[in-house]
Design a protein around this motif. Structure first.
Motif, mmCIF file in Angstrom:
data_model
loop_
_atom_site.group_PDB
_atom_site.id
_atom_site.type_symbol
_atom_site.label_atom_id
_atom_site.label_comp_id
_atom_site.label_asym_id
_atom_site.label_seq_id
_atom_site.Cartn_x
_atom_site.Cartn_y
_atom_site.Cartn_z
ATOM 1 N N PHE A 8 0.826 -1.206 0.000
ATOM 2 C CA PHE A 8 0.000 0.000 0.000
ATOM 3 C C PHE A 8 0.864 1.261 0.000
ATOM 4 C CE2 PHE A 8 -1.852 3.436 2.539
ATOM 5 C CZ PHE A 8 -2.912 3.788 1.712
ATOM 6 N N TYR A 9 1.879 1.288 0.858
ATOM 7 C CA TYR A 9 2.729 2.477 0.960
ATOM 8 C C TYR A 9 3.607 2.647 -0.276
ATOM 9 C CZ TYR A 9 1.135 2.515 5.734
ATOM 10 O OH TYR A 9 0.344 2.543 6.848
ATOM 11 N N ASP A 10 3.977 1.530 -0.901
ATOM 12 C CA ASP A 10 4.722 1.630 -2.154
ATOM 13 C C ASP A 10 3.845 2.203 -3.257
ATOM 14 O OD1 ASP A 10 7.243 0.639 -1.343
ATOM 15 O OD2 ASP A 10 6.384 -1.372 -1.313
ATOM 16 N N ILE A 11 2.614 1.742 -3.327
ATOM 17 C CA ILE A 11 1.696 2.265 -4.341
ATOM 18 C C ILE A 11 1.402 3.733 -4.080
ATOM 19 C CG2 ILE A 11 -0.650 2.077 -5.270
ATOM 20 C CD1 ILE A 11 -0.360 -0.986 -4.787
ATOM 21 N N LEU A 12 1.215 4.106 -2.805
ATOM 22 C CA LEU A 12 1.024 5.517 -2.456
ATOM 23 C C LEU A 12 2.244 6.335 -2.854
ATOM 24 C CD1 LEU A 12 -0.571 7.771 -0.964
ATOM 25 C CD2 LEU A 12 0.691 7.089 1.096
ATOM 26 N N GLY A 13 3.422 5.832 -2.565
ATOM 27 C CA GLY A 13 4.642 6.550 -2.908
ATOM 28 C C GLY A 13 4.860 6.670 -4.404
ATOM 29 N N ILE A 14 4.656 5.583 -5.130
ATOM 30 C CA ILE A 14 4.802 5.615 -6.586
ATOM 31 C C ILE A 14 3.799 6.586 -7.183
ATOM 32 C CG2 ILE A 14 4.518 4.284 -8.720
ATOM 33 C CD1 ILE A 14 5.574 1.844 -7.141
ATOM 34 N N HIS A 105 10.496 3.249 -4.612
ATOM 35 C CA HIS A 105 9.230 2.582 -4.286
ATOM 36 C C HIS A 105 8.990 1.382 -5.192
ATOM 37 C CE1 HIS A 105 7.677 5.145 -1.185
ATOM 38 N NE2 HIS A 105 7.899 6.230 -1.900
ATOM 39 N N PHE A 106 9.362 1.506 -6.453
ATOM 40 C CA PHE A 106 9.182 0.392 -7.379
ATOM 41 C C PHE A 106 10.056 -0.788 -6.973
ATOM 42 C CE2 PHE A 106 10.190 -1.874 -11.353
ATOM 43 C CZ PHE A 106 8.914 -2.269 -11.697
ATOM 44 N N LEU A 107 11.315 -0.510 -6.605
ATOM 45 C CA LEU A 107 12.200 -1.588 -6.157
ATOM 46 C C LEU A 107 11.662 -2.258 -4.890
ATOM 47 C CD1 LEU A 107 15.731 -0.015 -6.704
ATOM 48 C CD2 LEU A 107 14.672 -1.870 -8.010
ATOM 49 N N ASN A 108 11.155 -1.449 -3.973
ATOM 50 C CA ASN A 108 10.599 -2.022 -2.748
ATOM 51 C C ASN A 108 9.345 -2.842 -3.044
ATOM 52 O OD1 ASN A 108 10.794 -2.289 0.140
ATOM 53 N ND2 ASN A 108 8.943 -1.055 0.248
ATOM 54 N N TYR A 109 8.527 -2.371 -3.962
ATOM 55 C CA TYR A 109 7.315 -3.109 -4.356
ATOM 56 C C TYR A 109 7.701 -4.443 -4.980
ATOM 57 C CZ TYR A 109 2.791 -4.076 -6.482
ATOM 58 O OH TYR A 109 1.608 -4.660 -6.845
ATOM 59 N N LYS A 110 8.708 -4.433 -5.885
ATOM 60 C CA LYS A 110 9.154 -5.673 -6.514
ATOM 61 C C LYS A 110 9.758 -6.609 -5.468
ATOM 62 C CE LYS A 110 9.525 -6.229 -10.601
ATOM 63 N NZ LYS A 110 8.720 -7.032 -11.505
ATOM 64 N N ASN A 111 10.502 -6.059 -4.514
ATOM 65 C CA ASN A 111 11.095 -6.853 -3.444
ATOM 66 C C ASN A 111 10.003 -7.482 -2.583
ATOM 67 O OD1 ASN A 111 13.089 -7.946 -1.827
ATOM 68 N ND2 ASN A 111 13.279 -6.104 -0.585
#
Length: 115
Positions: A8-14, A105-111
């Motif tokens: 959720f926070y990655d999507i918010l950040g992206i 954020h994209f790297l964290n989402y993929k991770n």
């Protein structure tokens, strides 16, 4: 390796970083049109606060590389926003910071997806 946070926070950040980057790239072009628009640095401040909220939730639970990318990117954005608010100087650091936020954020989402 630390456990990743919720997406959720990655999507918010992206989302906020992408909207902010589009705003920063398109809005100067709109100000040259005779429709009465002027730049308001408080809009940039709103995007910076949203991004700051998202990275506070992420940096404690993500890897060192992702945390570093996000913190440096956020620092560049805040330097640019605060210099515009208080000194009325527009720095292009906000573009670099916005791209860094999207990448982090994209790297964290993929991770997170791989975990």
């Amino acid at each position: 390796m630390k456990k990743s946070t919720t997406p959720f926070y990655d999507i918010l950040g992206i989302s906020s970083a992408t909207i902010c980057l589009v705003h920063c790239l398109v809005f100067p072009l709109l100000t040259i049109l005779p429709i009465g628009l002027s730049h308001n640095p408080f809009i940039d401040l709103i995007f910076a606060v949203m991004g700051l909220f998202a990275i506070f939730k992420i940096i404690n639970k993500s890897s060192l590389l992702i945390s570093t990318i996000l913190v440096i990117s956020m620092a560049l954005i805040w330097i640019s926003v605060l210099s515009e608010l208080f000194l009325e100087i527009h720095l292009d650091l906000i573009f670099i910071g916005g791209i860094g936020m999207i990448i982090g954020h994209f790297l964290n989402y993929k991770n997170h997806k791989q975990s």
